[in-house]
Design an enzyme around this catalytic site. Structure first.
Site, short mmCIF file in Angstrom:
data_model
loop_
_atom_site.label_atom_id
_atom_site.label_comp_id
_atom_site.label_asym_id
_atom_site.label_seq_id
_atom_site.Cartn_x
_atom_site.Cartn_y
_atom_site.Cartn_z
N SER A 165 -9.65 1.54 3.08
CA SER A 165 -8.84 2.32 2.16
C SER A 165 -7.84 1.48 1.36
O SER A 165 -7.27 1.95 0.38
CB SER A 165 -8.07 3.41 2.92
OG SER A 165 -7.15 2.83 3.84
N SER B 261 -9.82 -0.70 7.30
CA SER B 261 -9.27 -0.47 5.96
C SER B 261 -8.60 -1.67 5.32
O SER B 261 -8.24 -1.62 4.14
CB SER B 261 -8.28 0.70 6.00
OG SER B 261 -8.97 1.91 6.13
N LYS C 193 0.83 -1.21 0.00
CA LYS C 193 0.00 0.00 0.00
C LYS C 193 0.87 1.26 0.00
O LYS C 193 1.86 1.33 0.73
CB LYS C 193 -0.91 -0.03 1.23
CG LYS C 193 -1.94 1.08 1.33
CD LYS C 193 -2.81 0.86 2.55
CE LYS C 193 -3.91 1.88 2.69
NZ LYS C 193 -4.77 1.60 3.88
#
Length: 385
Positions: free
Chosen positions: A96, A120, A20
């Site tokens: 996310s 997330s 990420k």
């Protein structure tokens, strides 16, 4: 495909990982999917989780996309593009850690590394039909992860295969050991408000595994959700306020950050009191049971079309966010879809017993596999059915 912001080739192992873009990789800027960070210099050092991943013999093949500043639940991103949801293309990928979930669902990598401050990892895992683990708070080091300071955020893996996820955790954390026990876990279902179809799927899964029947209420779930929202709002505002007037933030993130600025000190004090009481309540229930079971999502996720029209849905995290507040490990595992819509089960374990949560998931998967084989065998034996 927009699950990756940047393809990479670091390491030499056969197992592929995407990271990420809120996590530092030396030599590359960490922009968290935001135009406001366009001029950010390259990171000088790998984040701790990146160092561990490479040392364990994995190969990093890309920086994964995300909801801007890791501050949203849809996974949409107007600047970097929105990752496609490979298994449920009409639905949001979830945020996310949208790119990490989409990448493993699409087979781009065996492991996606994400972060989970309020669901997330688990929300995108549920939306994309993959596994996602939020470890016990502090289990995997956050050095080199945005934001620098957080009382909620956890680094963790996503994978399309539970054994791959377990192998990764074992490789990057020497204290993590699932073992080979096939014993039935002491499991308790939590009584929560959720879509009846989702609750029915969860009940059927537990019944099929011989684990139905034990259901308990967990006090302060709603209050824990609100407390976690207050904390993430203040902590994210402190970390990101400098970019509010840059003119480069997406409209949804800018609105949410400006609202977060209104979080009061009194709300934070109340949130910390709820944190203490809720955590104690979870611990008490886990004195009797090894694992708690509940849906990952309280309702089906937004369609991508609805999200692109501007709809927001932070309540999709109402069943996951409380366990960021308490710090307990939580794993989202996919169940069979319902009429083309994703369904997932969440397992929550004792603090520090991340392996126990994975062991319970392995037990559930094994019973589903055995049931499928038995059903197939019966169908072959009775061709007229």
């Amino acid at each position: 495909m927009t699950s990756l912001i940047q393809p990479l080739d670091l390491g030499t192992g056969p197992k592929r990982v995407v990271v990420k873009d809120s996590i530092d990789i030396a030599g590359y800027p960490t922009r968290a999917g935001s135009a406001a960070l366009t001029d950010t210099p390259a990171a000088e050092r790998h984040a701790e989780i990146v160092e561990r991943t490479l040392a364990a013999g994995y190969r990093i093949v890309g920086k994964a996309n995300l909801h801007e500043l890791a501050f949203g639940m849809t996974g949409l991103n107007a600047w970097t593009g929105t990752p496609e949801n490979p298994r449920f293309p009409s639905f949001i990928p979830g945020g996310s850690s949208s790119g990490s979930a989409a990448a493993v669902a699409a087979g781009v990598a065996e492991i996606g590394i994400g972060t989970d401050t309020g669901g997330s990892i688990r929300v995108p895992a549920a939306c994309c039909g993959v596994y996602g683990l939020k470890p016990t708070f502090g289990r995997l080091g956050r050095r080199g992860v945005m934001p620098v300071h957080s009382s909620l955020d956890c680094v963790g893996p996503l994978s399309a295969d539970l054994d791959e996820l377990i192998a990764f955790m074992t490789a990057v954390d020497t204290s993590f050991a699932v073992g080979s026990s096939a014993a039935m876990p002491r499991l308790c279902g939590l009584a929560v408000a959720a879509d009846t179809t989702i609750l029915g799927a969860l009940e059927a899964c537990l019944e099929g595994a011989g684990l139905a029947g034990e259901t308990r209420a967990l006090p302060l779930m709603d209050e824990a959700y609100e407390a976690a929202m207050a904390l993430i709002n203040r902590e994210t505002y402190v970390a990101c306020a400098a970019w509010l007037d840059s003119g480069r933030l997406g409209s949804d993130v800018e609105r949410r950050l400006r609202a977060a600025a209104e979080t009061t000190d009194a709300e934070l004090r109340e949130a910390e009191a709820v944190r203490r009481a809720f955590t104690a309540g979870v611990d008490r229930l886990l004195e009797t049971y090894e694992v708690l079971a509940l849906p990952t999502l309280p309702h089906f996720p937004l369609t991508r079309a609805a999200a692109e029209e501007g709809r927001q849905d932070l309540t999709v995290s109402s069943l996951v966010r409380p366990f960021n507040l308490s710090g307990h490990p939580a794993l989202s595992l996919p169940l069979p879809p319902s009429r083309g819509r994703p369904v997932s089960l969440q397992l929550v374990g004792r603090r520090g017993d991340d392996a126990g949560v994975c062991r319970a998931a392995r037990y559930l998967i094994g019973t589903r596999h055995d049931e499928a084989i038995q059903t197939t065998g019966e169908a072959h034996a009775q061709p007229g059915r």
